[in-house]
Design an enzyme around this catalytic site. Structure first.
Site, PDB file in Angstrom:
ATOM      1  N   GLU A  65       0.798  -1.229   0.000  1.00  0.00           N
ATOM      2  CA  GLU A  65       0.000   0.000   0.000  1.00  0.00           C
ATOM      3  C   GLU A  65       0.833   1.284   0.000  1.00  0.00           C
ATOM      4  O   GLU A  65       0.383   2.305  -0.496  1.00  0.00           O
ATOM      5  CB  GLU A  65      -0.982   0.017   1.178  1.00  0.00           C
ATOM      6  N   HIS A  86     -12.158  -1.849   8.500  1.00  0.00           N
ATOM      7  CA  HIS A  86     -12.831  -2.030   7.218  1.00  0.00           C
ATOM      8  C   HIS A  86     -14.062  -1.126   7.098  1.00  0.00           C
ATOM      9  O   HIS A  86     -14.873  -1.320   6.205  1.00  0.00           O
ATOM     10  CB  HIS A  86     -13.293  -3.485   7.055  1.00  0.00           C
TER      11      HIS A  86
END
Lengths: 326, 363
Positions: A60, A129
């Site tokens: 990422e 999330h």
């Protein structure tokens, strides 16, 4: 015309953009064979091949920097982060490079790119999330922040984001990825990138929201209509740069504004919108500008999440409070 | 027990600190003119650095990072590149930037606090200096991916320091370069010091070059004070990458004879004795000794070169100091390709601010 969900509209726009422009690339974790964890890139590998749809290592901190290099070389990378909570390493590259490459080279180099990821709560997902980090991204100079709230707007705004010559962060409300189907014409028509959408016109109160809070806002406006309150619903959609004109015009008419967002309140997007109204629309206001938001706490795990997120009852209460000012 | 992996890191040197040969010269280095070209570029770099530090000390330039003692790393790397390759420098690679055609006036413009310095007329696709350490390694991977996708015989050359090798994003870029076999060569300017942190406190690895092994690419160490070794080994790795054989890391072992930047005082954390010892190994004197021994250099040539460098630098300084400031609106007008409508009000406010300050100055 095809009835499609928001995530299908994202996929349709990606395919359209890739078909019309060979420099458009899709890259990220599991975007190839797997079609992305939400299937937003399903079928793209088969259709466009492994040189257009690139499965990356789990990196990422790399993605946006990779896109800077690709963008500077004339490609248009569309980077997928799997979840909001994993998007934070993107901020380093967006702040330090993507948002300023054009400015710091005085136009010699630029890096068009779209950084897209599912965001927001309400799907009972694991920790990290279910976050709403739009304010972090909207604070970055040189970067646009866009959030669709319907399949048609997802299609039109994503096309616009991909065609835009500068970096765009595109947050997709995962809670409504598959909530409704809507007719979407795959005609390649993009929507403007710095305009809010007036979804419902009204006279008494302006209800401002975006992403997965739009269905809540629309529901609230329907409820309030039964009480004789005429609510104008605005989908901010292009959070940054913020279309202040549409907001100010609306509040000039209604005199009242309630802002709904899933993100925590402090220094959040609602604060920015309220500040615009205070500095440029104060004398139209009949009531204090109210915010309905999450709290200044880490996003709770699913068992408490519903109480963290704004819901219909909270929005109705705030609207009624604003309406009490005559 | 079965051995499943093993590695060996080589260190390559042609020119010893005393200017004698440690190994037979590579064929290109038999060309005296090429060696003189490298020598001149290193001397010009040092003249620029010396002037830049002086300009900073006298308030005519912002903070700058001298490359004193590391000229061979930058010049050797740039000399190994072809014009169509792309350089992604950190903030201490002025020697490479100058070699590739960035002008001294442009370097001064940037370090003097003006973005126009990065809009140079030279290598248009080269990246501007990268100040957040190592954050340009992902850009190099992106540029290299572009070359690979377009099947262009070009190489992205990333230059960074020993400190940068501790960073996660640098590793992520190297890891991707390895797995995608990207035409990306990283030159690590191991100058032993990341501001005050010595190489020994940066990593427990025996070399920085071996970090390449974990990414499935070759890592080589060179004597970074030997411009012939840098030019040869970096060149070998660049041509290998150009041929589709993938990325590499070259660790150039050198020494930072200067402070980290003009904002640093290295006497706070390292001994003068250590620095003086390393002056005996610096790259310019050893090449001069070698060239002189070969009859390629003499005192006259040296004097002419120094005078030429001084003139080059002086005329660049004059042009830099004479340049009118950019319009304030440049700060807004170059952020987006086209100014978004919602930003027009901010631009108008900036114009009013300029007028207000001008008015204040008149009073």
């Amino acid at each position: 015309m095809t009835a499609m969900t928001l995530v299908e509209a994202v996929r349709t726009a990606l395919a359209r953009a890739m078909a019309e422009d060979p420099t458009v690339l899709v890259l990220g974790e599991d975007v190839g064979k797997d079609g992305g964890v939400f299937r937003a890139t399903e079928g793209l590998l088969e259709r466009f091949g492994p040189e257009r749809v690139l499965d990356t290592p789990l990196s990422e901190a790399l993605f946006v920097g990779l896109a800077v290099g690709l963008g500077a070389q004339g490609f248009k990378p569309v980077v997928e982060f799997q979840f909001d909570g994993f998007s934070y390493p993107a901020i380093d590259q967006l702040v330090n490079h993507a948002g300023r490459l054009r400015a710091r080279t005085r136009g010699r180099l630029s890096c068009p790119m779209v950084v897209r990821f599912p965001y927001g709560g309400g799907v009972r997902a694991p920790e990290h999330h279910s976050e709403s980090p739009e304010a972090f991204f909207a604070h970055i100079p040189g970067v646009r922040t866009v959030i669709p709230s319907s399949p048609a707007r997802a299609y039109g705004l994503l096309l616009a984001a991909i065609r835009d010559p500068d970096p765009v962060v595109f947050l997709e409300p995962k809670r409504i990825y598959r909530a409704v189907r809507e007719e979407v014409v795959d005609d390649g028509r993009a929507l403007p990138l710095d305009r809010c959408f007036v979804l419902r016109e009204g006279r008494d109160l302006t209800l401002v929201a975006w992403g997965a809070m739009i269905p809540v806002a629309l529901q609230a406006s329907a409820e309030l209509a039964k009480e004789g309150v005429s609510v104008e619903v605005i989908d901010i959609a292009t959070l940054k740069p913020l279309d202040c004109a549409t907001l100010l015009d609306s509040v000039a008419k209604t005199g009242r504004c309630v802002i709904v967002h899933e993100a925590p309140p402090s220094f959040g997007p609602g604060a920015e919108i309220a500040a615009v109204l205070a500095s440029e629309g104060l004398f139209s206001l009949l009531a204090p500008v109210l915010r309905v938001t999450a709290f200044d706490v880490p996003t709770p795990l699913p068992r408490l999440e519903e109480l963290f997120l704004p819901a219909l009852a909270d929005v109705l209460e705030a609207c009624r409070r604003a309406m009490a000012h005559r | 027990m079965v051995e499943v992996a093993s590695f060996r890191i080589e260190r390559i040197q042609y020119l010893r600190a005393d200017g004698t040969l440690a190994a037979p010269l590579p064929p290109w280095a038999e060309d005296g003119e090429e060696l003189v070209r490298l020598y001149r570029a290193m001397v010009l770099t040092r003249a620029y650095d010396t002037k830049a530090v002086n300009l900073q000390r006298t308030g005519r330039l912002g903070t700058v990072a001298s490359s004193l003692g590391q000229e061979a790393v930058a010049v050797g790397t740039a000399a190994a590149m072809r014009p169509q390759d792309v350089l992604l420098p950190s903030f201490r690679e002025q020697g490479a930037m100058l070699y590739r055609g960035v002008r001294i006036e442009e370097l001064l413009t940037f370090w003097g606090g003006d973005e126009r310095g990065s809009n140079w007329s030279g290598p248009r696709e080269d990246f501007p200096v990268c100040i957040p350490v190592g954050t340009h390694a992902p850009h190099a991977a992106g540029v290299a991916t572009a070359f690979k996708l377009r099947r262009e015989p070009r190489v992205a050359v990333c230059m960074l320091g020993d400190g940068a090798t501790s960073k996660g994003d640098v590793y992520e870029a190297w890891n991707l370069a390895g797995v995608w076999r990207l035409p990306m060569v990283t030159v690590v300017n191991n100058n032993q010091w990341a501001i005050s942190v010595p190489r020994s406190a940066q990593t427990a690895a025996a070399t920085l070059a071996q970090k390449a092994i974990a990414c499935g690419m070759p890592g080589v160490q060179v004597d970074g004070n030997d411009v012939i070794a840098v030019r040869e080994v970096v060149g070998r790795m660049i041509e290998r990458a150009r041929a589709g054989e993938g990325p590499a890391i070259v660790e150039a072992v050198t020494y930072r004879l200067s402070d980290h930047t003009t904002a640093d005082d290295a006497r706070r954390y390292r001994d003068d004795a250590e620095v003086s010892a390393h002056w005996k190994e610096e790259p310019i004197a050893r090449l001069r000794t070698f060239l002189t021994a070969r009859g390629l250099w003499d005192k006259d040539k040296e004097e002419q070169l120094l005078a030429w460098c001084a003139r080059e630098v002086e005329s660049a300084v004059e042009a830099y100091l004479a340049r009118a400031p950019a319009p304030a609106t440049d700060m807004i007008d170059y952020v987006f390709a086209e100014l978004p409508a919602p930003m027009r009000a901010q631009r108008a406010e900036l114009v009013r601010r300029v007028a207000r300050r001008a008015e204040g100055a008149e009073r």
